[in-house]
Write a protein that holds these residues in place. Structure first.
Motif, PDB file in Angstrom:
ATOM      1  N   ARG A   2       0.823  -1.205   0.000  1.00 54.53           N
ATOM      2  CA  ARG A   2       0.000   0.000   0.000  1.00 54.53           C
ATOM      3  C   ARG A   2       0.857   1.253   0.000  1.00 54.53           C
ATOM      4  NH1 ARG A   2      -2.658   2.053   5.168  1.00 54.53           N
ATOM      5  NH2 ARG A   2      -1.702   0.175   5.902  1.00 54.53           N
ATOM      6  N   SER A   5       2.130   2.427  -3.516  1.00 54.79           N
ATOM      7  CA  SER A   5       1.224   3.056  -4.473  1.00 54.79           C
ATOM      8  C   SER A   5       0.763   4.420  -3.987  1.00 54.79           C
ATOM      9  CB  SER A   5       0.013   2.161  -4.736  1.00 54.79           C
ATOM     10  OG  SER A   5      -0.870   2.207  -3.639  1.00 54.79           O
ATOM     11  N   LYS A   7      -1.851   4.981  -2.491  1.00 54.38           N
ATOM     12  CA  LYS A   7      -3.313   5.004  -2.530  1.00 54.38           C
ATOM     13  C   LYS A   7      -3.885   4.367  -1.277  1.00 54.38           C
ATOM     14  CE  LYS A   7      -3.626   4.755  -7.557  1.00 54.38           C
ATOM     15  NZ  LYS A   7      -4.179   4.004  -8.696  1.00 54.38           N
ATOM     16  N   LYS A   8      -5.039   4.865  -0.862  1.00 54.95           N
ATOM     17  CA  LYS A   8      -5.771   4.272   0.247  1.00 54.95           C
ATOM     18  C   LYS A   8      -6.385   2.965  -0.236  1.00 54.95           C
ATOM     19  CE  LYS A   8      -5.405   7.866   3.046  1.00 54.95           C
ATOM     20  NZ  LYS A   8      -4.727   7.823   4.323  1.00 54.95           N
ATOM     21  N   ASN A  37      -7.185   8.076  -8.458  1.00 52.63           N
ATOM     22  CA  ASN A  37      -5.792   8.363  -8.138  1.00 52.63           C
ATOM     23  C   ASN A  37      -5.512   8.267  -6.635  1.00 52.63           C
ATOM     24  OD1 ASN A  37      -4.961   8.993 -10.851  1.00 52.63           O
ATOM     25  ND2 ASN A  37      -6.204  10.845 -10.634  1.00 52.63           N
ATOM     26  N   LYS A  38      -6.575   8.198  -5.827  1.00 52.78           N
ATOM     27  CA  LYS A  38      -6.411   8.165  -4.373  1.00 52.78           C
ATOM     28  C   LYS A  38      -6.714   6.809  -3.750  1.00 52.78           C
ATOM     29  CE  LYS A  38      -7.448  13.008  -3.396  1.00 52.78           C
ATOM     30  NZ  LYS A  38      -8.327  13.908  -2.641  1.00 52.78           N
ATOM     31  N   TYR A  39      -7.446   5.965  -4.492  1.00 54.98           N
ATOM     32  CA  TYR A  39      -7.917   4.712  -3.903  1.00 54.98           C
ATOM     33  C   TYR A  39      -7.673   3.526  -4.820  1.00 54.98           C
ATOM     34  CZ  TYR A  39     -10.594   7.885  -0.937  1.00 54.98           C
ATOM     35  OH  TYR A  39     -10.962   8.875  -0.075  1.00 54.98           O
ATOM     36  N   ARG A  40      -7.585   2.350  -4.194  1.00 53.67           N
ATOM     37  CA  ARG A  40      -7.626   1.088  -4.908  1.00 53.67           C
ATOM     38  C   ARG A  40      -8.432   0.125  -4.043  1.00 53.67           C
ATOM     39  NH1 ARG A  40      -2.144  -2.268  -4.757  1.00 53.67           N
ATOM     40  NH2 ARG A  40      -1.779  -2.268  -2.544  1.00 53.67           N
ATOM     41  N   MET A  57     -11.175   1.362 -11.198  1.00 55.57           N
ATOM     42  CA  MET A  57     -10.198   1.671 -10.166  1.00 55.57           C
ATOM     43  C   MET A  57      -9.176   0.533 -10.115  1.00 55.57           C
ATOM     44  SD  MET A  57     -11.095   2.118  -6.127  1.00 55.57           S
ATOM     45  CE  MET A  57     -11.866   3.711  -6.351  1.00 55.57           C
ATOM     46  N   GLU A  58      -7.952   0.848  -9.747  1.00 57.20           N
ATOM     47  CA  GLU A  58      -6.960  -0.206  -9.543  1.00 57.20           C
ATOM     48  C   GLU A  58      -7.534  -1.210  -8.549  1.00 57.20           C
ATOM     49  OE1 GLU A  58      -2.568  -0.697  -7.481  1.00 57.20           O
ATOM     50  OE2 GLU A  58      -3.236   1.306  -8.054  1.00 57.20           O
TER      51      GLU A  58
END
Length: 182
Positions: A2, A5, A7-8, A37-40, A57-58
């Motif tokens: 985590r 990346s 990302k949250k 861009n902020k989460y996966r 989303m990723e």
């Protein structure tokens, strides 16, 4: 992983995520409202036959998890655990997430309010409202540290084996006493 990346991490899991009652479709609608861009999102459980490639989303699919250590490792990678269920009682996965100090976002249905205290150890969204669920995901992910402390406290205070065992013993004694008085 985590931290690399930046990302949250949103965590969702169910034994059979494709079961409509588990609300994966509502979760997917909620994550459409989040900044990719902020989460996966990380999904565990039997995802065979599910079409998750459409998630914009990723995402990472872990499949079924076995053993307490594997479960704890997965929970501990998360910033928020999401339970978008349409129907739910007292979810084991919520207890597990709280025990790991992970805030929980869920709909305010069934037994969720007995486990999740909104804005204290998680977020209770309006029932079946994907937009409010997205707000809860953001709130919990951004406030993981303070909410996570309260999540762990809740688990220890109300859901530990010692506490549950004492409640069972008390119930058995009361039942026996009641039966002896009749």
């Amino acid at each position: 992983e985590r931290k690399h990346s930046g990302k949250k991490v949103i965590l969702f899991g169910a034994m059979i995520p494709s079961d409509r009652r588990k609300g994966l479709d509502l979760l997917l609608r909620a994550i459409e409202r989040l900044d990719v861009n902020k989460y996966r999102i990380v999904i565990f459980g039997n995802t065979d036959g599910m079409k998750l490639d459409d998630i914009k989303m990723e995402h990472l699919e872990l499949g079924s998890l076995h053993g307490a250590n594997a479960m704890a490792e997965v929970y501990n990678m998360a910033d928020v655990f999401v339970v978008p269920s349409r129907q739910e009682n007292l979810s084991n996965s919520v207890t597990e997430a709280l025990s790991c100090g992970i805030p929980v976002t869920a709909f305010n249905i069934g037994g969720m309010e007995d486990m999740v205290e909104s804005h204290i150890n998680g977020y209770l969204a309006r029932p079946l409202d994907a937009e409010d669920l997205a707000e809860g995901i953001k709130y919990c992910a951004e406030n993981k540290e303070s909410l996570g402390i309260k999540a762990r406290e809740k688990a220890e205070k109300e859901f530990s084996m010692k506490v549950i065992g004492e409640q069972y013993v008390r119930l058995c004694r009361e039942t026996c006493k009641h039966n002896n008085n009749n």
